[in-house]
Design an enzyme around this catalytic site. Structure first.
Site, PDB file in Angstrom:
ATOM      1  N   LYS A 189       0.845  -1.189   0.000  1.00 15.34           N
ATOM      2  CA  LYS A 189       0.000   0.000   0.000  1.00 15.34           C
ATOM      3  C   LYS A 189       0.886   1.246   0.000  1.00 15.34           C
ATOM      4  O   LYS A 189       1.910   1.292   0.698  1.00 15.34           O
ATOM      5  CB  LYS A 189      -0.912   0.011   1.235  1.00 15.34           C
ATOM      6  CG  LYS A 189      -1.865  -1.177   1.321  1.00 15.34           C
ATOM      7  CD  LYS A 189      -2.977  -1.092   0.304  1.00 15.34           C
ATOM      8  CE  LYS A 189      -4.010  -2.194   0.521  1.00 15.34           C
ATOM      9  NZ  LYS A 189      -5.154  -2.075  -0.399  1.00 15.34           N
ATOM     10  N   LYS A 208     -13.197  -8.409  -7.800  1.00 15.25           N
ATOM     11  CA  LYS A 208     -13.686  -8.822  -6.487  1.00 15.25           C
ATOM     12  C   LYS A 208     -15.175  -9.081  -6.621  1.00 15.25           C
ATOM     13  O   LYS A 208     -15.930  -8.181  -6.980  1.00 15.25           O
ATOM     14  CB  LYS A 208     -13.432  -7.733  -5.446  1.00 15.25           C
ATOM     15  CG  LYS A 208     -11.960  -7.451  -5.171  1.00 15.25           C
ATOM     16  CD  LYS A 208     -11.799  -6.273  -4.225  1.00 15.25           C
ATOM     17  CE  LYS A 208     -10.322  -6.001  -3.946  1.00 15.25           C
ATOM     18  NZ  LYS A 208     -10.126  -4.747  -3.187  1.00 15.25           N
TER      19      LYS A 208
END
Length: 370
Positions: A163, A262
């Protein structure tokens, strides 16, 4: 499949380690685990992957719970379903709320696969007996992130996602590259940048990244197309892709060269398959993203990632990555960087009822009384 009962288990599990992103830090994971029973006594499991806060999308656990109780479950109870792909049309009068819809659809896919006496992966169209998996490293100090990378590399993970956020990107990636020059590495910005950060994002081309995931706004496709023209590194879209139509527009405009799928974000496994098929036809590789799920969603992700165009290791880590004890039996485990695709009919895993009771904060039972 005639739906008799839907039980909503509102749960909370503590993460083994806090997980930090550009928009917040998670220490506990609240979820809605969905148990559906049909008139034949067959039970299927799904999971609503919305978070407690509206950081990732506008959906939360509480908004999803409202939609399930008041609108989605009542439209399902007592109804005969021939195939799970009927659910998007059944729920079409409810706008968006894709994670709530996906939780129900996942449980119906589980029941359908059990009735067919086939593994979930097989009825979805999967072709693999195991899948390569990657791992996500949350924002932390560089030394701590390097320690995590070293540990996960020793465990066999095939791809590493870190991240990033403005002010903590090029320096971080440079440090990682110095320690691991050949690491299969990608960066995830979670929409933390704007097009005005173009020059800073161009600097990330120096680090040999597999991709930069979702650098710009979660509802943007056009600016990503402008940015991709400036970058050598492929852009991967995540939050911007809510449907097949979003994927079609993004690919047509050149907004990305990779798509993260997803099932929860796009409304369920049916839409996930449609996006997969479209990307495959247009030579856009896809991979399966993770949402810090329990083993129920994780098992669904394994089955989905068995489809042929999932050519990049996904965020499908072992159960132990996030949980001291998962809610499924057996745990999802890693061997040589791979997770096996279950050959057991349905989801392929049993829910640990004792563990479920220990993590459940509220149980809501909705039944067909006709």
């Amino acid at each position: 499949m005639n739906i008799k009962r839907v039980t909503l288990h509102i749960t909370e599990m503590k993460l083994v380690f806090p997980f930090a992103t550009s928009y917040g830090t998670y220490r506990e994971r609240e979820s809605i685990l969905i148990e559906i029973e049909d008139m034949d006594g067959c039970i299927g499991w799904g999971e609503v992957v919305a978070f407690s806060q509206p950081w990732y999308t506008e959906e939360t656990v509480q908004t999803s719970l409202h939609m399930l109780r008041e609108f989605l479950v009542p439209s399902l109870l007592g109804r005969t379903i021939e195939h799970p792909s009927e659910l998007p049309q059944l729920f079409s009068n409810v706008k968006r709320n894709r994670m709530a819809k996906a939780g129900l659809e996942g449980a119906i896919w589980d029941i359908y696969a059990q009735h067919k006496n086939q593994p979930l992966a097989a009825v979805l169209g999967g072709v693999r007996s195991d899948i390569e998996v990657g791992v996500v490293i949350g924002i932390d100090t560089l030394p701590h992130m390097l320690q995590q990378i070293e540990r996960y590399a020793a465990e066999g993970y095939q791809r590493f996602k870190v991240k990033i956020k403005p002010g903590y990107d090029s320096e971080l990636l440079q440090g990682i590259r110095q320690a691991f020059p050949n690491l299969p590495l990608m960066a995830d910005a979670n929409s933390a940048y704007t097009l005005q950060d173009k020059d800073q994002l161009k600097k990330l081309d120096d680090f040999g990244l597999m991709m930069i995931e979702q650098p710009l706004a979660d509802d943007d496709i056009l600016d990503h197309a402008l940015l991709q023209k400036e970058l050598q590194t492929p852009i991967c879209l995540d939050e911007s892709i809510h449907s097949l139509e979003d994927a079609r527009v993004a690919i047509t405009l050149g907004s990305c060269r990779v798509v993260n799928i997803k099932a929860g974000r796009v409304g369920g496994l049916t839409e996930a398959i449609r996006i997969h098929d479209y990307c495959q036809a247009h030579h856009i590789p896809v991979w399966c993203g993770g949402m810090i799920e329990t083993g129920i969603s994780r098992a669904q992700n394994v089955a989905l990632a068995a489809l042929p165009n999932f050519t990049i290791p996904g965020d499908i880590s072992a159960s132990s990555r996030h949980w001291e004890e998962d809610v499924i039996i057996p745990d999802i485990t890693l061997s040589d960087g791979r997770v096996p695709v279950s050959s057991v009919p349905g989801l392929g895993y049993k829910v640990n009822r004792k563990r479920l009771r220990n993590i459940t904060m509220q149980t809501i039972v909705l039944e067909n009384h006709l």
